[in-house]
Design a protein around this motif. Structure first.
Motif, PDB file in Angstrom:
ATOM      1  N   TYR A 156      39.935 -17.633  19.266  1.00 57.13           N
ATOM      2  CA  TYR A 156      40.411 -18.729  18.422  1.00 57.13           C
ATOM      3  C   TYR A 156      41.772 -18.444  17.797  1.00 57.13           C
ATOM      4  CZ  TYR A 156      35.510 -19.752  19.125  1.00 57.13           C
ATOM      5  OH  TYR A 156      34.284 -19.969  19.707  1.00 57.13           O
ATOM      6  N   ARG A 157      42.720 -18.051  18.638  1.00 54.53           N
ATOM      7  CA  ARG A 157      44.078 -17.842  18.150  1.00 54.53           C
ATOM      8  C   ARG A 157      44.845 -19.152  18.222  1.00 54.53           C
ATOM      9  NH1 ARG A 157      46.901 -13.553  21.976  1.00 54.53           N
ATOM     10  NH2 ARG A 157      48.760 -14.506  21.058  1.00 54.53           N
ATOM     11  N   GLU A 158      45.961 -19.206  17.509  1.00 51.49           N
ATOM     12  CA  GLU A 158      46.658 -20.480  17.320  1.00 51.49           C
ATOM     13  C   GLU A 158      47.066 -21.133  18.632  1.00 51.49           C
ATOM     14  OE1 GLU A 158      50.675 -22.216  15.112  1.00 51.49           O
ATOM     15  OE2 GLU A 158      49.768 -20.341  14.436  1.00 51.49           O
ATOM     16  N   GLU A 159      47.558 -20.360  19.591  1.00 53.59           N
ATOM     17  CA  GLU A 159      48.015 -20.950  20.859  1.00 53.59           C
ATOM     18  C   GLU A 159      46.897 -21.652  21.623  1.00 53.59           C
ATOM     19  OE1 GLU A 159      50.474 -17.166  20.176  1.00 53.59           O
ATOM     20  OE2 GLU A 159      48.372 -17.789  19.997  1.00 53.59           O
ATOM     21  N   LEU A 160      45.647 -21.316  21.315  1.00 58.34           N
ATOM     22  CA  LEU A 160      44.509 -21.867  22.045  1.00 58.34           C
ATOM     23  C   LEU A 160      43.802 -23.004  21.317  1.00 58.34           C
ATOM     24  CD1 LEU A 160      42.901 -18.676  23.613  1.00 58.34           C
ATOM     25  CD2 LEU A 160      44.425 -20.336  24.663  1.00 58.34           C
ATOM     26  N   VAL A 161      43.813 -23.023  19.998  1.00 69.88           N
ATOM     27  CA  VAL A 161      43.061 -24.066  19.285  1.00 69.88           C
ATOM     28  C   VAL A 161      43.956 -25.064  18.568  1.00 69.88           C
ATOM     29  CG1 VAL A 161      41.015 -22.625  19.038  1.00 69.88           C
ATOM     30  CG2 VAL A 161      42.747 -22.613  17.225  1.00 69.88           C
ATOM     31  N   ARG A 162      45.240 -24.776  18.436  1.00 70.85           N
ATOM     32  CA  ARG A 162      46.177 -25.756  17.853  1.00 70.85           C
ATOM     33  C   ARG A 162      46.734 -26.601  18.989  1.00 70.85           C
ATOM     34  NH1 ARG A 162      52.025 -25.349  16.412  1.00 70.85           N
ATOM     35  NH2 ARG A 162      52.456 -26.820  14.709  1.00 70.85           N
ATOM     36  N   VAL A 163      46.315 -27.856  19.039  1.00 70.59           N
ATOM     37  CA  VAL A 163      46.686 -28.732  20.145  1.00 70.59           C
ATOM     38  C   VAL A 163      47.324 -30.006  19.597  1.00 70.59           C
ATOM     39  CG1 VAL A 163      44.870 -27.822  21.646  1.00 70.59           C
ATOM     40  CG2 VAL A 163      44.398 -29.838  20.224  1.00 70.59           C
ATOM     41  N   PRO A 164      48.030 -30.749  20.451  1.00 69.45           N
ATOM     42  CA  PRO A 164      48.657 -31.994  19.971  1.00 69.45           C
ATOM     43  C   PRO A 164      47.640 -33.087  19.701  1.00 69.45           C
ATOM     44  CG  PRO A 164      48.988 -31.726  22.336  1.00 69.45           C
ATOM     45  CD  PRO A 164      48.366 -30.450  21.850  1.00 69.45           C
ATOM     46  N   TRP A 165      47.983 -33.934  18.753  1.00 71.08           N
ATOM     47  CA  TRP A 165      47.260 -35.187  18.497  1.00 71.08           C
ATOM     48  C   TRP A 165      48.341 -36.249  18.335  1.00 71.08           C
ATOM     49  CZ3 TRP A 165      42.107 -36.075  18.802  1.00 71.08           C
ATOM     50  CH2 TRP A 165      41.650 -37.320  18.368  1.00 71.08           C
ATOM     51  N   PHE A 166      48.640 -36.932  19.446  1.00 73.31           N
ATOM     52  CA  PHE A 166      49.793 -37.826  19.494  1.00 73.31           C
ATOM     53  C   PHE A 166      49.332 -39.271  19.512  1.00 73.31           C
ATOM     54  CE2 PHE A 166      53.310 -40.098  21.562  1.00 73.31           C
ATOM     55  CZ  PHE A 166      54.374 -39.658  20.778  1.00 73.31           C
ATOM     56  N   ASN A 167      49.673 -40.004  18.452  1.00 70.08           N
ATOM     57  CA  ASN A 167      49.275 -41.405  18.297  1.00 70.08           C
ATOM     58  C   ASN A 167      50.325 -42.312  18.926  1.00 70.08           C
ATOM     59  OD1 ASN A 167      46.890 -41.176  16.220  1.00 70.08           O
ATOM     60  ND2 ASN A 167      48.516 -39.863  15.406  1.00 70.08           N
ATOM     61  N   LEU A 168      49.928 -43.020  19.978  1.00 71.14           N
ATOM     62  CA  LEU A 168      50.826 -43.955  20.645  1.00 71.14           C
ATOM     63  C   LEU A 168      50.810 -45.306  19.929  1.00 71.14           C
ATOM     64  CD1 LEU A 168      49.835 -43.007  24.271  1.00 71.14           C
ATOM     65  CD2 LEU A 168      52.171 -42.902  23.399  1.00 71.14           C
ATOM     66  N   PRO A 169      51.899 -46.058  19.983  1.00 68.67           N
ATOM     67  CA  PRO A 169      51.926 -47.380  19.333  1.00 68.67           C
ATOM     68  C   PRO A 169      50.901 -48.335  19.957  1.00 68.67           C
ATOM     69  CG  PRO A 169      54.149 -46.640  19.907  1.00 68.67           C
ATOM     70  CD  PRO A 169      53.196 -45.703  20.587  1.00 68.67           C
ATOM     71  N   PHE A 170      50.370 -49.239  19.146  1.00 67.06           N
ATOM     72  CA  PHE A 170      49.419 -50.240  19.656  1.00 67.06           C
ATOM     73  C   PHE A 170      49.549 -51.510  18.835  1.00 67.06           C
ATOM     74  CE2 PHE A 170      47.276 -48.001  16.285  1.00 67.06           C
ATOM     75  CZ  PHE A 170      46.556 -48.968  15.615  1.00 67.06           C
ATOM     76  N   ASP A 171      49.100 -52.632  19.422  1.00 66.48           N
ATOM     77  CA  ASP A 171      49.195 -53.932  18.759  1.00 66.48           C
ATOM     78  C   ASP A 171      47.902 -54.315  18.049  1.00 66.48           C
ATOM     79  OD1 ASP A 171      51.845 -54.372  19.592  1.00 66.48           O
ATOM     80  OD2 ASP A 171      51.159 -55.102  21.542  1.00 66.48           O
ATOM     81  N   GLU A 172      46.771 -54.093  18.715  1.00 68.44           N
ATOM     82  CA  GLU A 172      45.499 -54.469  18.122  1.00 68.44           C
ATOM     83  C   GLU A 172      44.407 -53.525  18.588  1.00 68.44           C
ATOM     84  OE1 GLU A 172      44.544 -58.400  19.427  1.00 68.44           O
ATOM     85  OE2 GLU A 172      44.800 -57.934  21.549  1.00 68.44           O
ATOM     86  N   ARG A 173      43.345 -53.463  17.825  1.00 61.05           N
ATOM     87  CA  ARG A 173      42.236 -52.592  18.158  1.00 61.05           C
ATOM     88  C   ARG A 173      41.270 -53.297  19.108  1.00 61.05           C
ATOM     89  NH1 ARG A 173      42.060 -48.033  14.720  1.00 61.05           N
ATOM     90  NH2 ARG A 173      40.556 -47.286  16.260  1.00 61.05           N
ATOM     91  N   LYS A 174      40.479 -52.499  19.825  1.00 63.68           N
ATOM     92  CA  LYS A 174      39.431 -53.044  20.686  1.00 63.68           C
ATOM     93  C   LYS A 174      38.182 -53.349  19.879  1.00 63.68           C
ATOM     94  CE  LYS A 174      39.323 -49.785  24.012  1.00 63.68           C
ATOM     95  NZ  LYS A 174      38.928 -49.113  25.286  1.00 63.68           N
ATOM     96  N   GLU A 175      37.424 -54.307  20.349  1.00 63.38           N
ATOM     97  CA  GLU A 175      36.070 -54.508  19.824  1.00 63.38           C
ATOM     98  C   GLU A 175      35.152 -53.563  20.595  1.00 63.38           C
ATOM     99  OE1 GLU A 175      32.551 -57.885  19.328  1.00 63.38           O
ATOM    100  OE2 GLU A 175      34.416 -58.363  20.406  1.00 63.38           O
ATOM    101  N   ILE A 176      34.578 -52.597  19.917  1.00 66.11           N
ATOM    102  CA  ILE A 176      33.765 -51.570  20.560  1.00 66.11           C
ATOM    103  C   ILE A 176      32.290 -51.928  20.422  1.00 66.11           C
ATOM    104  CG2 ILE A 176      33.203 -49.122  20.648  1.00 66.11           C
ATOM    105  CD1 ILE A 176      36.088 -49.750  21.417  1.00 66.11           C
ATOM    106  N   ILE A 177      31.572 -51.892  21.542  1.00 67.13           N
ATOM    107  CA  ILE A 177      30.146 -52.216  21.559  1.00 67.13           C
ATOM    108  C   ILE A 177      29.380 -51.058  22.197  1.00 67.13           C
ATOM    109  CG2 ILE A 177      28.386 -53.804  22.429  1.00 67.13           C
ATOM    110  CD1 ILE A 177      30.563 -55.960  22.548  1.00 67.13           C
ATOM    111  N   ALA A 178      28.364 -50.574  21.507  1.00 64.15           N
ATOM    112  CA  ALA A 178      27.494 -49.526  22.061  1.00 64.15           C
ATOM    113  C   ALA A 178      26.371 -50.172  22.857  1.00 64.15           C
ATOM    114  CB  ALA A 178      26.925 -48.671  20.935  1.00 64.15           C
ATOM    115  N   GLU A 179      26.144 -49.672  24.069  1.00 61.55           N
ATOM    116  CA  GLU A 179      25.072 -50.176  24.927  1.00 61.55           C
ATOM    117  C   GLU A 179      24.397 -49.001  25.608  1.00 61.55           C
ATOM    118  OE1 GLU A 179      26.400 -54.287  26.778  1.00 61.55           O
ATOM    119  OE2 GLU A 179      27.971 -52.769  27.032  1.00 61.55           O
ATOM    120  N   SER A 180      23.181 -49.205  26.060  1.00 63.97           N
ATOM    121  CA  SER A 180      22.451 -48.145  26.749  1.00 63.97           C
ATOM    122  C   SER A 180      23.253 -47.643  27.945  1.00 63.97           C
ATOM    123  CB  SER A 180      21.092 -48.652  27.216  1.00 63.97           C
ATOM    124  OG  SER A 180      20.309 -49.049  26.115  1.00 63.97           O
ATOM    125  N   PRO A 181      23.069 -46.368  28.320  1.00 64.31           N
ATOM    126  CA  PRO A 181      23.828 -45.803  29.438  1.00 64.31           C
ATOM    127  C   PRO A 181      23.735 -46.644  30.694  1.00 64.31           C
ATOM    128  CG  PRO A 181      22.697 -44.061  28.273  1.00 64.31           C
ATOM    129  CD  PRO A 181      22.233 -45.354  27.663  1.00 64.31           C
TER     130      PRO A 181
END
Length: 319
Positions: A270-295
């Protein structure tokens, strides 16, 4: 006991005394990091499911520092602390004890299926799990033969093709797209030119027979290749899209407390080069409507567990 004796002998036979020495020192360094965490994962990390996204694009073994240098997309770059230093740890730690029927996974990484099919305690309980192969890319054969015919990997075009299909079939699901690159083998110009001199698995049995500058150049090219694919996929996505990684990669940095050069991404390191990773937020216009359904009853997953095991072995994972 047999494995304890067999593994060092295998490394000694195939890599020589230097490889065995480096592997032994790296193992001691991993023990050092394990002393500062609890459980079987990086206790300082954060689950990806505790963060906000509609689409998560995972680049396998992507370092934060080199992503920051190479990335040209508009957006906001943050850091994310991964729960694991390897794909196996990442999948186990993020998916354990979670019901994720609003999630579809499209993956070039076999650990999702491997863990689901063989673990008695952990299951990747998602709406659909799509394990990608190269069948959807007509040109893959020549590209593979150019680099290393004895290695297995999935071209980024194949992942994008499957991801586009999943986006169309599942408009109301969170989508995880797990690309193989920048993970080895190196498939860019430098990777092809130095294929016989660059380690392709970093499993302790192969030596770096060229400079670290060339190694980093080959790694950067892999990252550039997969980011080009991400650029093609991004316009097809609706909602908030994030680019991240399952873990980073060591490219010859000195270990601690034993200062041997280390490569790859061993578990429980668990050294920095291995667990420090990017989290890059891309631009977006609107969110999705998310629905959970059985597999899904019509999962598009043709690979058997034997095929997954063979792929993982060729990538250097211990099965």
């Amino acid at each position: 006991m047999h494995r304890i004796i067999h593994r060092p002998l295998e490394i000694l036979r195939e890599g020589g005394p230097r490889a065995l020495f480096r592997k032994s020192c790296s193992k001691l360094n991993r023990q050092f990091y394990r002393n500062f965490t609890t459980g079987h994962f990086n206790s300082s990390g954060t689950s990806v499911f505790e963060r906000d996204w509609d689409n998560l694009l995972i680049l396998d073994a992507c370092r934060y520092d080199i992503f920051e240098e190479v990335n040209s997309f508009r957006g906001d770059l943050e850091t994310h602390c991964s729960l694991g230093s390897s794909s196996r740890e990442f999948v186990r730690a993020n998916f354990a004890d979670r019901t994720l029927h609003d999630v579809v996974v499209v993956s070039a990484n076999g650990w999702y299926k491997k863990i689901s099919d063989t673990s008695g305690k952990i299951n990747v309980d998602v709406h659909d799990l799509i394990v990608v192969d190269n069948k959807s890319v007509e040109s893959h054969k020549s590209d593979i033969d150019t680099v290393r015919p004895d290695r297995e990997w999935i071209l980024p075009e194949a992942v994008t093709n499957e991801a586009c299909d999943a986006i169309e079939r599942y408009p109301n699901k969170r989508i995880i797209v797990h690309y193989h690159q920048p993970h080895t083998p190196y498939i860019g110009p430098t990777g092809k030119e130095y294929a016989g001199e660059l380690p392709q698995k970093f499993d302790g049995k192969e030596e770096l027979r060229t400079s670290h500058e060339i190694l980093r150049r080959a790694y950067r090219e892999n990252l550039e290749i997969v980011l080009e694919e991400v650029g093609g996929l991004y316009p097809e996505l609706t909602g908030k899209t994030v680019i991240s990684a399952d873990h980073g990669d060591l490219l010859g940095e000195r270990g601690f407390p034993i200062p041997v050069r280390e490569y790859g991404h061993p578990s429980q390191a668990y050294r920095e080069e291995l667990v420090r990773v990017p989290w890059f937020n891309l631009p977006f216009d609107e969110r999705k409507e998310i629905i959970a359904e059985s597999p899904s009853d019509n999962r598009k997953n043709d690979l058997s567990i034997d095929e997954v095991n063979e792929r993982l072995k060729k990538l250097g994972y211990k099965i």
